[in-house]
Write an enzyme that holds these catalytic residues in place. Structure first.
Site, short mmCIF file in Angstrom:
data_model
loop_
_atom_site.label_atom_id
_atom_site.label_comp_id
_atom_site.label_asym_id
_atom_site.label_seq_id
_atom_site.Cartn_x
_atom_site.Cartn_y
_atom_site.Cartn_z
CB CYS A 134 -0.90 -0.02 1.23
SG CYS A 134 -1.90 1.58 1.46
CB CYS B 30 -0.53 2.18 4.22
SG CYS B 30 -1.83 1.61 3.55
CG ASP B 31 3.43 0.94 4.30
OD1 ASP B 31 3.34 0.94 5.50
OD2 ASP B 31 2.61 0.00 3.88
#
Ligand SMILES: Cc1cc2nc3c(=O)[nH]c(=O)nc-3n(C[C@H](O)[C@H](O)[C@H](O)COP(=O)(O)OP(=O)(O)OC[C@H]3O[C@@H](n4cnc5c(N)ncnc54)[C@H](O)[C@@H]3O)c2cc1C
Length: 301
Positions: free
Chosen positions: A130, A133-134
């Site tokens: 993701c 997200c990261d």
């Protein structure tokens, strides 16, 4: 005991909850990871009718607020098994058990993995699925991304906004995404596209140190010291529910637009079921149909 339990807090599940609550049914929505599902990862949604542009997380926050105000109850748990005994569905979660008279499974899809030997050990240690997200962990750094569809193209743009360089490696000589996204990616100066290369090895035991690729002619090359974002599609995770609902050969629930299954009172909605188009609009549509079906079923009990 709830009238309806909805498994999955993506757009299909939240729409199902909305329709069921407006039908005066008690609803428990169980989410395993985080409310919003896949679309919450998208910074820009431009194909939701009547809203020209919205962040996916804003769209799902609005849905969450809407069903919370109507009295939905929530649990964070991963449902691992369902049984139906005497018209009662018994759900086994990782943390607790739940009961309801109808169930809507709206569990979406999971990220497809590369299936390389040490991939699981490196998840979160240089290997990610993701970008939203990261990606921010690698602000100002070089990153590598694998994938050739819309998700990969969106991730490439997102990462190129925050990282110094994106090495985008694709298996074939062309992309499989929307033309507008392809053009946007190809025009970014800090995205370097390598075509016709297959990922063959992840280097490193506890931390990713490099990625090895194989060209069409069999020669290999490595990209060292960058994290890897994998965006090679999604797969369903429905085997655990096979006792109550048929699956197709790819593992999706084998149900049509009615969202019904072989088990009366069990419905399936959204990306998790067999369909041609997996989008927010089609998932929402399923949620509405599944909830209406569940309410009608409850009224016959
Ligand atoms: C990066 C990205 C960008 C996208 N952009 C667009 C776009 O611009 N426009 C568009 O229309 N579509 C877009 N899509 C597709 C769209 O997001 C999906 O089609 C839609 O969100 C599917 O919704 P869903 O509710 O069916 O499933 P999901 O969103 O996958 O939600 C399922 C939820 O169920 C939960 N869950 C799974 N298993 C369990 C379990 N056993 N117990 C409890 N909870 C469980 C998951 O954690 C998840 O939150 C995009 C997808 C991605 C990944």
């Amino acid at each position: 005991m709830f009238d309806i339990i909805v498994i999955g807090g993506g757009v299909a599940g939240m729409t199902a909850a909305l329709y069921a609550l407006r039908n005066n049914k008690s609803v428990l929505l169980i989410e395993g990871t985080s409310i919003g599902g896949q679309i919450a990862q998208s910074p820009r949604v431009e194909n939701y009718p009547s809203i020209k542009k919205i962040a996916g997380s804003e769209l799902t926050d609005n849905m969450f607020e809407q069903i919370s105000n109507l009295g939905a109850e929530f649990e964070f748990d991963n449902i691992e098994h369902i049984e139906k005994v005497d018209n009662v569905f018994k759900l086994t979660g990782e943390f607790a058990n739940y009961e309801s008279r109808a169930v809507i499974i709206a569990n979406g899809v999971k990220h497809r993995k590369l299936r390389l030997p040490n991939e699981d050990d490196l998840i979160g240690h240089g290997v990610y699925y993701c970008a939203l997200c990261d990606g921010p962990f690698y602000k100002g750094k070089d990153v590598t991304l694998i994938g050739d569809g819309n998700t990969a193209l969106q991730y490439a743009l997102m990462l190129s906004d925050m990282c110094s360089k994106v090495n985008l490696v694709i298996m074939f000589d062309h992309f499989f995404g929307d033309e507008s996204l392809v053009k946007a990616v190809e025009s970014r100066e800090n995205i370097e596209i390598t075509r016709e290369a297959k990922t063959v090895a992840l280097l490193g035991e506890t931390e990713l140190t490099g990625i090895r690729f194989e060209r069409k002619d069999g020669t290999t090359f490595e990209i060292l010291d960058t994290p890897l974002f994998v965006a090679i599609g999604q797969v369903p995770d429905n085997k655990k529910f096979e006792n109550l609902a048929k699956l197709d050969k790819f593992g999706y629930f084998d149900s049509d637009e009615s969202t019904t299954t072989i088990t009366p009172g069990l419905f399936v909605a959204g990306d998790t079921r067999k369909k041609d188009v997996r989008q927010v609009t089609t998932a929402i549509c399923d949620g509405a149909i599944a909830a209406t079906g569940a309410c009608n079923y409850l009224n016959t009990l």
